[in-house]
Design an enzyme around this catalytic site. Structure first.
Site, PDB file in Angstrom:
ATOM      1  N   SER A 132       0.830  -1.206   0.000  1.00 26.53           N
ATOM      2  CA  SER A 132       0.000   0.000   0.000  1.00 26.53           C
ATOM      3  C   SER A 132       0.868   1.261   0.000  1.00 26.53           C
ATOM      4  O   SER A 132       1.982   1.247   0.535  1.00 26.53           O
ATOM      5  CB  SER A 132      -0.861  -0.007   1.268  1.00 26.53           C
ATOM      6  OG  SER A 132      -1.464   1.251   1.460  1.00 26.53           O
ATOM      7  N   TYR A 145      -0.749  -1.238  10.253  1.00 22.96           N
ATOM      8  CA  TYR A 145      -0.988  -1.635   8.864  1.00 22.96           C
ATOM      9  C   TYR A 145       0.148  -1.137   7.975  1.00 22.96           C
ATOM     10  O   TYR A 145       0.720  -1.896   7.188  1.00 22.96           O
ATOM     11  CB  TYR A 145      -2.329  -1.034   8.417  1.00 22.96           C
ATOM     12  CG  TYR A 145      -2.634  -1.149   6.943  1.00 22.96           C
ATOM     13  CD1 TYR A 145      -3.088  -2.345   6.402  1.00 22.96           C
ATOM     14  CD2 TYR A 145      -2.488  -0.051   6.095  1.00 22.96           C
ATOM     15  CE1 TYR A 145      -3.385  -2.438   5.045  1.00 22.96           C
ATOM     16  CE2 TYR A 145      -2.780  -0.138   4.752  1.00 22.96           C
ATOM     17  CZ  TYR A 145      -3.228  -1.327   4.226  1.00 22.96           C
ATOM     18  OH  TYR A 145      -3.515  -1.427   2.888  1.00 22.96           O
TER      19      TYR A 145
HETATM   20  N1  NAP Z   1      -8.699  -1.039  -1.410  1.00 21.38           N
HETATM   21  C1  NAP Z   1      -7.791  -0.105  -1.206  1.00 21.38           C
HETATM   22  O1  NAP Z   1      -8.091   1.094  -1.234  1.00 21.38           O
HETATM   23  C2  NAP Z   1      -6.358  -0.494  -0.966  1.00 21.38           C
HETATM   24  C3  NAP Z   1      -5.403   0.524  -0.859  1.00 21.38           C
HETATM   25  C4  NAP Z   1      -4.088   0.175  -0.643  1.00 21.38           C
HETATM   26  C5  NAP Z   1      -3.718  -1.161  -0.546  1.00 21.38           C
HETATM   27  N2  NAP Z   1      -4.659  -2.121  -0.627  1.00 21.38           N
HETATM   28  C6  NAP Z   1      -4.238  -3.514  -0.463  1.00 21.38           C
HETATM   29  O2  NAP Z   1      -4.850  -4.324  -1.437  1.00 21.38           O
HETATM   30  C7  NAP Z   1      -5.196  -5.588  -0.876  1.00 21.38           C
HETATM   31  C8  NAP Z   1      -6.670  -5.876  -1.083  1.00 21.38           C
HETATM   32  O3  NAP Z   1      -7.451  -4.824  -0.597  1.00 21.38           O
HETATM   33  P1  NAP Z   1      -9.015  -4.884  -0.691  1.00 21.38           P
HETATM   34  O4  NAP Z   1      -9.510  -3.497  -0.435  1.00 21.38           O
HETATM   35  O5  NAP Z   1      -9.441  -5.620  -1.924  1.00 21.38           O
HETATM   36  O6  NAP Z   1      -9.354  -5.743   0.601  1.00 21.38           O
HETATM   37  P2  NAP Z   1     -10.768  -6.308   1.098  1.00 21.38           P
HETATM   38  O7  NAP Z   1     -11.862  -5.757   0.250  1.00 21.38           O
HETATM   39  O8  NAP Z   1     -10.766  -6.048   2.536  1.00 21.38           O
HETATM   40  O9  NAP Z   1     -10.586  -7.835   0.759  1.00 21.38           O
HETATM   41  C9  NAP Z   1      -9.603  -8.558   1.344  1.00 21.38           C
HETATM   42  C10 NAP Z   1      -9.738 -10.031   0.953  1.00 21.38           C
HETATM   43  O10 NAP Z   1      -8.946 -10.751   1.866  1.00 21.38           O
HETATM   44  C11 NAP Z   1      -9.765 -11.674   2.570  1.00 21.38           C
HETATM   45  N3  NAP Z   1      -9.310 -11.724   3.943  1.00 21.38           N
HETATM   46  C12 NAP Z   1      -9.229 -10.689   4.815  1.00 21.38           C
HETATM   47  N4  NAP Z   1      -8.819 -11.141   6.009  1.00 21.38           N
HETATM   48  C13 NAP Z   1      -8.654 -12.470   5.876  1.00 21.38           C
HETATM   49  C14 NAP Z   1      -8.262 -13.509   6.772  1.00 21.38           C
HETATM   50  N5  NAP Z   1      -7.993 -13.276   8.059  1.00 21.38           N
HETATM   51  N6  NAP Z   1      -8.208 -14.770   6.312  1.00 21.38           N
HETATM   52  C15 NAP Z   1      -8.521 -15.040   5.029  1.00 21.38           C
HETATM   53  N7  NAP Z   1      -8.883 -14.115   4.136  1.00 21.38           N
HETATM   54  C16 NAP Z   1      -8.951 -12.840   4.565  1.00 21.38           C
HETATM   55  C17 NAP Z   1     -11.195 -11.180   2.436  1.00 21.38           C
HETATM   56  O11 NAP Z   1     -12.127 -12.247   2.449  1.00 21.38           O
HETATM   57  P3  NAP Z   1     -12.921 -12.775   3.737  1.00 21.38           P
HETATM   58  O12 NAP Z   1     -13.474 -11.572   4.413  1.00 21.38           O
HETATM   59  O13 NAP Z   1     -13.943 -13.687   3.148  1.00 21.38           O
HETATM   60  O14 NAP Z   1     -11.931 -13.512   4.564  1.00 21.38           O
HETATM   61  C18 NAP Z   1     -11.152 -10.560   1.043  1.00 21.38           C
HETATM   62  O15 NAP Z   1     -11.340 -11.540   0.067  1.00 21.38           O
HETATM   63  C19 NAP Z   1      -4.788  -5.528   0.591  1.00 21.38           C
HETATM   64  O16 NAP Z   1      -3.526  -6.148   0.742  1.00 21.38           O
HETATM   65  C20 NAP Z   1      -4.680  -4.055   0.890  1.00 21.38           C
HETATM   66  O17 NAP Z   1      -3.727  -3.777   1.884  1.00 21.38           O
HETATM   67  C21 NAP Z   1      -5.972  -1.813  -0.845  1.00 21.38           C
END
Ligand code: NAP
Length: 254
Positions: A132, A145
């Site tokens: 991130s 984080y």
């Molecule tokens: N979205 C943003 O704005 C953003 C910005 C910067 C970086 N990122 C990075 O991009 C990545 C994805 O972000 P996102 O926004 O798509 O995340 P998200 O919507 O929160 O989705 C995360 C995924 O990981 C799974 N997950 C979370 N905790 C888990 C656990 N304890 N065990 C197994 N699975 C788990 C969730 O499924 P379940 O809930 O079903 O477990 C979901 O499929 C992350 O690494 C985040 O740090 C995102």
């Protein structure tokens, strides 16, 4: 394998790999959305998709995955799952600290060790660690984080160097604001300064795969790259940390 694939960027990575004809193992806690995604990918792209319901915050999650695979080879690993708590550092309980570091740092570290070893032995493979913009400098109110994301970036970049002649590609893929359920549910306010366009989830794997094999890390989104260039190369570290902290504080009305 996509770890954290039930929605958002992880589901977009799974779709992108399936579109290339790769069979998949997708992992998350909630089985139902995984199964829905699997059905849709199998129907659309004629690939096989296995679903594993697993909590990646468990101390032996990497071992559990290996056991569940039962010898199935993994040639591509996308570690996408992450946990963040927005707010002051001292509001994190000791349990929060364990959960965040386990999901964001320890489990991917062990998965990279396990699957990276067999990829290097075979002389082929690819690993993406999602990171991130928050991990590029200190990020007040996202401290734990952000620190775990810095860890993933440095890990991927280090292994990019070690493995660059091994046939195994590894990259830290850095996202900024991306319209995923996780981001939308965090209810960020729009702030004026240094807030590049919010990306669509599909844009992240597209950009990442263009850079995989060519560089140790990448930043998805032109606006994010420009903002990051200014913050990392033009501003003082003190100013970059202050802007990041101020932006987060305003976004989440802290
Ligand atoms: N979205 C943003 O704005 C953003 C910005 C910067 C970086 N990122 C990075 O991009 C990545 C994805 O972000 P996102 O926004 O798509 O995340 P998200 O919507 O929160 O989705 C995360 C995924 O990981 C799974 N997950 C979370 N905790 C888990 C656990 N304890 N065990 C197994 N699975 C788990 C969730 O499924 P379940 O809930 O079903 O477990 C979901 O499929 C992350 O690494 C985040 O740090 C995102």
């Amino acid at each position: 394998m996509v770890a954290g694939a039930s929605e958002g960027i992880g589901a977009a990575f799974a779709s992108s790999l399936a579109a290339e004809g790769l069979d998949l193992v997708i992992v998350a806690r909630r089985l139902h959305p995984l199964q829905q995604l699997a059905v849709s990918l199998e129907r659309t792209y004629k690939v096989n998709v296995k679903c594993f319901s697993l909590d990646l915050s468990l101390p032996d999650a990497a071992l559990e995955i290996e056991k569940a695979l039962n010898g199935l080879e993994i040639n591509v690993l996308i570690y996408n799952a992450a946990l963040s708590r927005i707010g002051p550092f001292l509001e994190n309980t000791p349990e929060d600290l364990s959960h965040i570091t386990q999901v964001n740092m320890i489990t991917p570290l062990h998965m990279v060790r396990r699957f990276g070893e067999s990829m290097v032995r075979k002389g082929k493979g690819a690993i993406v660690l999602m990171t991130s913009l928050a991990g590029l400098q200190g990020s007040g109110n996202l401290s734990v984080y952000a620190a775990t994301k810095a860890f993933s970036r440095i890990l991927a970049e280090s292994l990019w160097y070690e493995w660059k002649n091994s046939g195994v590609d590894i990259i830290a893929c850095c996202a900024g604001a991306t319209a995923t359920p996780g981001y939308v549910n965090s209810q960020p306010e729009k702030t004026g300064f240094f807030t590049p366009r919010v990306l669509h989830a599909e844009e992240v794997p597209q950009e990442c795969f263009r850079k995989l094999g060519k560089q140790p890390s990448c930043i998805a989104g032109r606006g994010n790259r420009i903002a990051s260039f200014i913050m990392q190369k033009v501003m003082s570290r003190k100013m970059a940390v202050t802007i990041m902290g101020d932006t987060t504080r305003k976004m989440y009305k802290l």
